[in-house]
Design an enzyme around this catalytic site. Structure first.
Site, mmCIF file in Angstrom:
data_model
loop_
_atom_site.group_PDB
_atom_site.id
_atom_site.type_symbol
_atom_site.label_atom_id
_atom_site.label_comp_id
_atom_site.label_asym_id
_atom_site.label_seq_id
_atom_site.Cartn_x
_atom_site.Cartn_y
_atom_site.Cartn_z
ATOM 1 N N LYS A 41 48.498 55.428 -60.594
ATOM 2 C CA LYS A 41 47.148 54.979 -60.955
ATOM 3 C C LYS A 41 46.107 55.995 -60.483
ATOM 4 O O LYS A 41 46.414 56.856 -59.648
ATOM 5 C CB LYS A 41 46.882 53.607 -60.331
ATOM 6 C CG LYS A 41 46.874 53.620 -58.803
ATOM 7 C CD LYS A 41 46.993 52.209 -58.227
ATOM 8 C CE LYS A 41 46.992 52.225 -56.719
ATOM 9 N NZ LYS A 41 47.489 50.956 -56.158
ATOM 10 N N TYR A 271 19.580 72.395 -46.617
ATOM 11 C CA TYR A 271 18.630 71.276 -46.703
ATOM 12 C C TYR A 271 18.453 70.632 -45.336
ATOM 13 O O TYR A 271 19.438 70.421 -44.615
ATOM 14 C CB TYR A 271 19.149 70.200 -47.652
ATOM 15 C CG TYR A 271 19.077 70.552 -49.114
ATOM 16 C CD1 TYR A 271 17.865 70.834 -49.740
ATOM 17 C CD2 TYR A 271 20.233 70.570 -49.888
ATOM 18 C CE1 TYR A 271 17.818 71.137 -51.096
ATOM 19 C CE2 TYR A 271 20.191 70.866 -51.242
ATOM 20 C CZ TYR A 271 18.975 71.156 -51.834
ATOM 21 O OH TYR A 271 18.938 71.446 -53.166
HETATM 22 C C1 LIG Z 1 48.548 51.038 -55.230
HETATM 23 C C2 LIG Z 1 49.644 50.036 -55.171
HETATM 24 C C3 LIG Z 1 50.900 50.366 -54.632
HETATM 25 C C4 LIG Z 1 51.189 51.691 -53.973
HETATM 26 O O1 LIG Z 1 50.715 51.717 -52.654
HETATM 27 P P1 LIG Z 1 51.001 52.960 -51.709
HETATM 28 O O2 LIG Z 1 50.490 52.589 -50.369
HETATM 29 O O3 LIG Z 1 50.260 54.125 -52.288
HETATM 30 O O4 LIG Z 1 52.472 53.197 -51.734
HETATM 31 C C5 LIG Z 1 51.907 49.406 -54.701
HETATM 32 N N1 LIG Z 1 51.684 48.206 -55.257
HETATM 33 C C6 LIG Z 1 50.483 47.854 -55.758
HETATM 34 C C7 LIG Z 1 50.295 46.491 -56.336
HETATM 35 C C8 LIG Z 1 49.418 48.748 -55.727
HETATM 36 O O5 LIG Z 1 48.227 48.386 -56.211
#
Ligand SMILES: *Cc1c(COP(=O)(O)O)cnc(C)c1O
Length: 381
Positions: A41, A271
């Site tokens: 994702k 700045y």
């Molecule tokens: C993002 C996510 C993961 C992965 O988590 P990590 O800590 O990056 O391994 C697993 N399950 C769900 C539902 C997620 O949203």
């Protein structure tokens, strides 16, 4: 038509061979007899979901996880064929997109089950879905006390196949909260039993994210959902005190010195004039700023590596430029390589090091490297 254009020398290098290495390393550590979902994702936590997914598909990953159906569509359009789970469910009107592209949604609301069942009926499909149970994260999922009612209602959706049941841990990375994680596992197992008692026979039972898979052997189910550790971000998302697989951070962030000048003592920079030279100094300017995801809060506290030497960030980071004090860097000159994340011989700056300064986690650092920073891939198939 695409043209090869010349970019400023600011880029992120993503080592896909190290991504495949991390996957193998984790699989050897966690076990060969379960399935592995690679979570890609948010553009693969900033590393590039398509390139990472292609590499991982070849490396033998079983599933991909995305947040949104539109992220899943991008993978399908790039030719990814392994199953894809949309972890964040879907939005009204996306049903057909899922069904026509072989994307599997997570469902935890009866209205969504209803609309998805209807869309599947219209396309004459039996559609796979995974059901998420909220066992203590409190974000999305059927609340564990309401599973009984939910399961009863699911029975009427004859075009749905309950292919998986899952939950998500809130504190698997914190061993002092082990009791809470154990209670999540217990609630989840009870929910799974309710499904089974009602005649459902889900193929996938999954709970663990990266820390869960490494720390909680009783949470493996028959699939684990891994993001962070595949990208080599184990440093701050796994407990310090446990045994863990060897992981290599796959991203490094680079630029070059664009401008260099000798300046007298008592001059101010940037700045707000927040930095003043105390001595005659060599000041370098590098072409990266907060728009690139190089956080302004690193002003006057971050550092970079040049010629095997740490050089401090001085003055405020602006949108496109950052100023460095390179007085103590040997042989420094324009066009010298600058490492913002990564290693040079014995010097190293990790995403977790930067995250610590910003009171966040490494994921937010890699996710935050903006699109203006080109990704250069090593080890593409
Ligand atoms: C993002 C996510 C993961 C992965 O988590 P990590 O800590 O990056 O391994 C697993 N399950 C769900 C539902 C997620 O949203």
């Amino acid at each position: 038509m695409t043209h090869e254009i010349v970019h400023r020398p600011t880029f992120a290098r993503i080592n896909l061979d190290d991504l495949a290495f991390n996957f193998k390393s984790v699989k050897d550590f966690v076990g060969q007899n379960i399935e592995y979902m690679a979570v890609v994702k948010a553009d693969g936590y900033g590393h590039g979901s398509i390139e990472c997914a292609k590499k991982l598909e070849n490396a033998g990953v079983d599933w991909f996880g995305v947040a949104l159906p539109e992220e899943g569509l991008e993978l399908r359009e790039a030719g990814i064929t392994k199953p894809i789970l949309c972890l964040g469910s879907f939005w009204q009107g996306q049903e057909k997109l899922l069904l026509q592209n072989g994307l599997t949604p997570v469902i935890f609301q009866i209205e969504k089950a209803h609309s998805y069942n209807l869309a599947a009926f219209k396309l004459n499909q039996k559609a796979d879905v995974h059901i998420k149970i909220d066992t203590g994260m409190g974000r999305i999922g059927v609340r564990f006390e309401e599973v009984k009612v939910f399961v009863e209602e699911l029975k009427k959706f004859t075009n749905l196949n309950i292919e998986g049941i899952m939950t998500h841990f809130a504190v698997a990375d914190d061993l002092s909260e082990n009791d809470f994680t154990q209670s999540q596992i217990k609630r989840f197992n009870e929910a799974v039993s309710l499904f089974e008692q009602n005649g459902f026979n889900p193929k996938y039972i999954d709970l663990a994210n990266s820390p869960g898979a490494i720390v909680q052997p009783d949470s493996l189910g028959n699939m684990v959902r891994l993001g962070g550790i595949l990208y080599g971000l184990g440093e701050d998302v796994l407990p310090k005190e446990v045994e863990k697989p060897v992981l290599k951070p796959i991203l490094s962030l680079h630029t070059k010195i664009a401008y260099l000048k000798k300046v007298p003592a008592n001059e101010t920079f940037g700045y707000g004039r927040t930095f003043k030279t105390r001595r005659e100094s060599l000041i370098a300017t590098i072409p990266i700023g907060y728009q690139d995801g190089f956080h302004r809060r690193l002003s006057n506290c971050g550092q970079v590596i040049i010629n095997d030497t740490f050089a401090p960030i001085v003055g405020r980071i602006s949108m496109d430029w950052t100023i460095l004090d390179v007085t103590d860097v040997p042989n420094v000159k324009v066009d010298d390589e600058v490492i913002l994340i990564g290693r040079q011989n014995d010097k190293k700056i990790s995403a977790a090091d930067i995250a610590e300064k910003l009171d966040t986690i490494s994921y937010e650092i890699t996710c935050g490297i903006s699109r203006r920073v080109p990704r250069k891939y090593v080890g593409s198939e």
